[in-house]
Design a protein around this motif. Structure first.
Motif, short mmCIF file in Angstrom:
data_model
loop_
_atom_site.label_atom_id
_atom_site.label_comp_id
_atom_site.label_asym_id
_atom_site.label_seq_id
_atom_site.Cartn_x
_atom_site.Cartn_y
_atom_site.Cartn_z
N ARG A 13 0.82 -1.22 0.00
CA ARG A 13 0.00 0.00 0.00
C ARG A 13 0.86 1.26 0.00
NH1 ARG A 13 -3.25 -0.74 5.40
NH2 ARG A 13 -1.12 -1.37 6.00
N CYS A 14 2.13 1.15 0.28
CA CYS A 14 3.01 2.31 0.44
C CYS A 14 3.11 3.10 -0.87
CB CYS A 14 4.38 1.85 0.90
SG CYS A 14 5.54 3.23 1.15
N ILE A 15 2.78 4.38 -0.80
CA ILE A 15 2.85 5.24 -1.99
C ILE A 15 4.30 5.47 -2.41
CG2 ILE A 15 2.34 7.60 -2.79
CD1 ILE A 15 -0.23 7.49 -1.20
N GLY A 16 5.24 5.22 -1.50
CA GLY A 16 6.66 5.32 -1.83
C GLY A 16 7.12 4.28 -2.84
N LYS A 17 6.26 3.35 -3.19
CA LYS A 17 6.58 2.36 -4.21
C LYS A 17 6.14 2.83 -5.60
CE LYS A 17 6.53 -1.62 -1.11
NZ LYS A 17 8.00 -1.72 -1.14
N LEU A 18 5.50 4.00 -5.65
CA LEU A 18 5.00 4.53 -6.92
C LEU A 18 5.94 5.63 -7.42
CD1 LEU A 18 1.22 4.82 -5.95
CD2 LEU A 18 2.39 2.89 -7.06
N HIS A 19 6.33 5.53 -8.68
CA HIS A 19 7.27 6.49 -9.24
C HIS A 19 6.57 7.79 -9.62
CE1 HIS A 19 10.27 8.22 -12.00
NE2 HIS A 19 11.15 7.51 -11.30
N ALA A 20 7.27 8.91 -9.41
CA ALA A 20 6.68 10.23 -9.69
C ALA A 20 6.50 10.50 -11.18
CB ALA A 20 7.55 11.31 -9.07
N GLY A 21 7.03 9.63 -12.01
CA GLY A 21 6.81 9.78 -13.45
C GLY A 21 5.57 9.05 -13.93
N GLU A 22 4.88 8.39 -13.01
CA GLU A 22 3.68 7.63 -13.37
C GLU A 22 2.43 8.28 -12.79
OE1 GLU A 22 4.47 3.79 -11.81
OE2 GLU A 22 6.21 3.43 -13.11
N ASP A 23 1.34 8.16 -13.53
CA ASP A 23 0.09 8.79 -13.12
C ASP A 23 -0.46 8.19 -11.83
OD1 ASP A 23 -2.15 10.65 -13.73
OD2 ASP A 23 -3.31 8.79 -13.90
N GLU A 24 -0.13 6.92 -11.56
CA GLU A 24 -0.66 6.25 -10.36
C GLU A 24 -0.22 6.96 -9.08
OE1 GLU A 24 -0.92 1.76 -8.36
OE2 GLU A 24 0.32 2.12 -10.15
N TYR A 25 0.99 7.51 -9.09
CA TYR A 25 1.47 8.25 -7.91
C TYR A 25 0.54 9.43 -7.62
CZ TYR A 25 4.31 11.41 -5.06
OH TYR A 25 4.74 12.27 -4.08
N TYR A 26 0.23 10.21 -8.64
CA TYR A 26 -0.57 11.42 -8.46
C TYR A 26 -2.03 11.10 -8.17
CZ TYR A 26 3.69 13.49 -10.16
OH TYR A 26 5.01 13.85 -10.29
N GLN A 27 -2.53 10.01 -8.75
CA GLN A 27 -3.90 9.61 -8.44
C GLN A 27 -4.01 9.16 -6.98
OE1 GLN A 27 -6.54 10.18 -10.25
NE2 GLN A 27 -5.22 11.04 -11.82
N SER A 28 -2.98 8.48 -6.49
CA SER A 28 -2.97 8.06 -5.08
C SER A 28 -2.91 9.27 -4.16
CB SER A 28 -1.79 7.13 -4.81
OG SER A 28 -1.94 5.92 -5.50
N MET A 29 -2.06 10.25 -4.53
CA MET A 29 -1.97 11.46 -3.72
C MET A 29 -3.26 12.28 -3.79
SD MET A 29 0.67 11.54 -1.92
CE MET A 29 0.32 13.20 -1.33
N ARG A 30 -3.95 12.21 -4.91
CA ARG A 30 -5.25 12.89 -5.03
C ARG A 30 -6.24 12.31 -4.00
NH1 ARG A 30 -7.36 15.82 -9.20
NH2 ARG A 30 -5.66 15.13 -10.56
N GLN A 31 -6.19 10.99 -3.82
CA GLN A 31 -7.05 10.34 -2.82
C GLN A 31 -6.67 10.76 -1.41
OE1 GLN A 31 -6.31 6.28 -4.78
NE2 GLN A 31 -8.32 6.00 -3.85
N VAL A 32 -5.37 10.84 -1.15
CA VAL A 32 -4.90 11.28 0.17
C VAL A 32 -5.38 12.70 0.47
CG1 VAL A 32 -2.85 11.84 1.56
CG2 VAL A 32 -2.86 9.79 0.12
N LEU A 33 -5.24 13.58 -0.50
CA LEU A 33 -5.64 14.98 -0.31
C LEU A 33 -7.15 15.12 -0.18
CD1 LEU A 33 -3.11 16.50 -2.84
CD2 LEU A 33 -3.07 16.79 -0.36
#
Length: 279
Positions: free
Chosen positions: A136-156
């Motif tokens: 589940r760790c978002i630190g496993k998602l690369h900042a060049g991929e959309d999945e990172y930002y979609q996950s952070m959108r959920q957090v916010l």
């Protein structure tokens, strides 16, 4: 034989941390990870948040007994600073480092709506640090991929949900650069997402005192290969908009008086009058 002189080993000067004070500019620079004579969080934790950053935020945007929430609590720095200042605190993380941090995914917080007086979050900056084996760790998602930002959108979105209207949040983040992969402006990307729900209060630049910045091999590589080492972090301070006031029910609009009913006799008289006038 002459006695050898008693040579005392010279002690290194003890580093004294300067007194904490509220920052009054948008450039923050404090020479230590912790303040005073104690330790907030765990200094050995990779990627620990500087405690003075949280201290300054709580000094400005909270008061005693306010509830402070950190959905990515790491080593617990936010909890310690909040308690130092007499605030209540809740910490969540997918890989808790101590008993007072709850094992929770920041994308789904177990907190009721509009309960927090302040939220602080220091998310992973791409995949530079291996925080946890938890998938589940978002630190496993690369900042060049959309999945990172979609996950952070959920957090916010969760932060927005649990935060009281009119209250503030702070997001501490750094951009990312990798050889052969390039530059990723994480700060600007997350700021853009936050603006969908929050109002910007201010943007602070925090000087990084990362040991790697002083290492000769890192500096030489940056110079020879023409890239920059990350020298600062963004601190985005955002406000959840206040609720719009509903109209005062005591001041209702004036009602129009209903038209008087016309009785049959009155109508007949009018017709008769009109009949005689037309002759």
């Amino acid at each position: 034989m002459p006695e050898k002189p008693n040579r005392k080993k010279s002690k290194k000067p003890v580093f004294e941390k300067p007194a904490l004070q509220r920052e009054v500019t948008t450039l923050w620079d404090y020479p230590s990870q912790n303040y005073a004579g104690s330790e907030q969080g765990d200094t050995s934790f990779v990627g620990a948040t500087p405690s003075y950053v949280i201290w300054n935020l709580l000094e400005r945007y909270t008061k005693k007994n306010d509830l402070v929430v950190d959905p990515m609590c790491g080593s617990g720095t936010t909890l310690d600073v909040a308690r130092d200042l007499g605030r209540k605190a809740l910490g969540y993380d997918v890989s808790p480092t101590r008993p007072d941090i709850f094992n929770v995914d920041a994308r789904k917080l177990p907190l009721e709506d509009e309960k927090a007086d302040f939220v602080f979050v220091d998310p992973p900056y791409s995949t530079h640090i291996d925080y946890s084996e938890d998938q589940r760790c978002i630190g496993k998602l690369h900042a060049g991929e959309d999945e990172y930002y979609q996950s952070m959108r959920q957090v916010l979105a969760e932060i927005h949900r649990v935060l009281k209207p009119g209250k503030f949040m702070g997001l501490y983040v750094c951009d990312s650069f990798e050889l052969k992969k390039g530059f990723f402006p994480i700060g600007f990307e997350l700021f853009s997402i936050m603006r969908e729900k929050f109002t910007p209060a201010d943007i602070v630049s925090v000087v990084r005192h990362n040991k790697t910045l002083e290492m000769g091999n890192y500096r030489k590589s940056a110079d020879e290969q023409n890239f920059f080492l990350r020298g600062f972090n963004y601190l985005f301070i955002m406000q959840k908009p206040k609720k719009k006031k509903s109209p005062n029910p005591g001041k209702s609009a004036k009602r129009k008086r209903p038209a008087k009913k016309k009785y049959a006799g009155e109508r007949n008289n009018r017709k008769t009058r009109h009949k005689y006038r037309s002759k």
